[in-house]
Design an enzyme around this catalytic site. Structure first.
Site, PDB file in Angstrom:
ATOM      1  CB  SER A  52     -13.383 -14.761 -31.026  1.00 39.70           C
ATOM      2  OG  SER A  52     -13.286 -15.641 -29.938  1.00 39.70           O
TER       3      SER A  52
HETATM    4  N1  SAH Z   1     -14.189 -14.833 -25.655  1.00 37.53           N
HETATM    5  C1  SAH Z   1     -12.790 -14.503 -25.725  1.00 37.53           C
HETATM    6  C2  SAH Z   1     -12.014 -15.540 -26.490  1.00 37.53           C
HETATM    7  C3  SAH Z   1     -11.044 -16.187 -25.587  1.00 37.53           C
HETATM    8  S1  SAH Z   1     -10.168 -17.585 -26.190  1.00 37.53           S
HETATM    9  C4  SAH Z   1     -12.595 -13.116 -26.252  1.00 37.53           C
HETATM   10  O1  SAH Z   1     -13.564 -12.499 -26.696  1.00 37.53           O
HETATM   11  O2  SAH Z   1     -11.476 -12.619 -26.186  1.00 37.53           O
HETATM   12  C5  SAH Z   1     -10.724 -18.820 -25.060  1.00 37.53           C
HETATM   13  C6  SAH Z   1     -10.413 -18.613 -23.605  1.00 37.53           C
HETATM   14  O3  SAH Z   1     -10.908 -19.751 -22.932  1.00 37.53           O
HETATM   15  C7  SAH Z   1      -8.937 -18.513 -23.253  1.00 37.53           C
HETATM   16  O4  SAH Z   1      -8.709 -17.320 -22.575  1.00 37.53           O
HETATM   17  C8  SAH Z   1      -8.698 -19.731 -22.331  1.00 37.53           C
HETATM   18  O5  SAH Z   1      -7.786 -19.481 -21.274  1.00 37.53           O
HETATM   19  C9  SAH Z   1     -10.087 -19.977 -21.795  1.00 37.53           C
HETATM   20  N2  SAH Z   1     -10.343 -21.323 -21.292  1.00 37.53           N
HETATM   21  C10 SAH Z   1      -9.889 -22.508 -21.753  1.00 37.53           C
HETATM   22  N3  SAH Z   1     -10.385 -23.518 -21.000  1.00 37.53           N
HETATM   23  C11 SAH Z   1     -11.159 -22.946 -20.040  1.00 37.53           C
HETATM   24  C12 SAH Z   1     -11.955 -23.459 -18.961  1.00 37.53           C
HETATM   25  N4  SAH Z   1     -12.050 -24.770 -18.698  1.00 37.53           N
HETATM   26  N5  SAH Z   1     -12.621 -22.575 -18.187  1.00 37.53           N
HETATM   27  C13 SAH Z   1     -12.554 -21.233 -18.410  1.00 37.53           C
HETATM   28  N6  SAH Z   1     -11.820 -20.703 -19.416  1.00 37.53           N
HETATM   29  C14 SAH Z   1     -11.143 -21.542 -20.225  1.00 37.53           C
END
Ligand code: SAH
Length: 205
Positions: A52
């Site tokens: 993000s």
């Molecule tokens: N907080 C992260 C942003 C990641 S983007 C950072 O700081 O880098 C969102 C993430 O959510 C992705 O890696 C995706 O694979 C994950 N995601 C999507 N659906 C999900 C679920 N049901 N449970 C766990 N993770 C999930």
């Protein structure tokens, strides 16, 4: 990054600014985008996912209003960066990612950056992590059509959850506080996150 992207744009919380100054963001991005680690943007981290934008991480952390004593759930570990910032601000972080490979990379980055108070799990975060509940705060880093009921249920009374709620194409970041009388909601700003998949998200498509 902290001065230009965060303080000047009105992130009010000094603890959050100090935390973001301490976390080495370059450890949480792939080599290919390392020169842009402190850019004012989300960046690709592989598997179609993104780390993000710093401003969005700071906004989520400010809304959670942490004082250092909390247990926090971070849904959608991705790179692990948000979990690291939360680990600076709270006592303990449980973070859950559905993609094993990203979870492993995040685990290694969190160890390298020195965050022993973060537990990385693999699984469907739309269902929360029941055995570690209740949580004082929950940060969701993927878009959901509604606040997943399991996540609300796993909040302590007085606890706060921040979720990008809306459609796959665009969402509002909302803060929901669990009170004895039920949820109290505040919509904050328009955002665009990757979708939360899984049982309480957009499904496994
Ligand atoms: N907080 C992260 C942003 C990641 S983007 C950072 O700081 O880098 C969102 C993430 O959510 C992705 O890696 C995706 O694979 C994950 N995601 C999507 N659906 C999900 C679920 N049901 N449970 C766990 N993770 C999930």
């Amino acid at each position: 990054m902290v001065e230009r992207q965060l303080r000047r744009r009105g992130i009010p919380d000094d603890r959050v600014l100090a935390a973001m100054e301490r976390v080495p963001r370059e450890l949480f991005v792939p080599d290919s985008v390392r020169p842009y680690a402190y850019a004012d943007d989300a960046l690709p981290i592989g598997q179609g996912q993104t780390i993000s934008q710093p401003f969005v991480v700071a906004t989520i952390c400010s809304l959670l209003a942490l004082d250092g004593s909390e247990r926090v759930l971070d849904v959608g570990t991705g790179s692990g960066y948000q979990a690291a910032v939360l680990a600076e601000l709270a006592a303990e972080v449980v973070t859950i990612e559905r993609l094993q490979e990203l979870a492993e990379t995040a685990r290694a980055a969190l160890a390298a950056a020195g965050y022993p108070n973060v537990e990385v799990r693999v699984g469907d975060g739309s269902l929360g992590v029941e055995e570690r509940a209740p949580f004082d705060a929950i940060a969701v880093a993927a878009a959901t059509p509604t606040v997943p009921p399991a996540l609300y249920e796993q909040l302590a009374v007085g606890g706060r959850i921040v979720v990008p709620r809306g459609s796959r194409d665009g969402q509002k970041l909302v803060l929901v506080v669990r009170t004895v009388d039920g949820p109290v909601e505040h919509a904050v700003l328009p955002v665009r996150f990757v979708p939360l998949l899984g049982d309480e998200g957009f499904g496994e498509t």
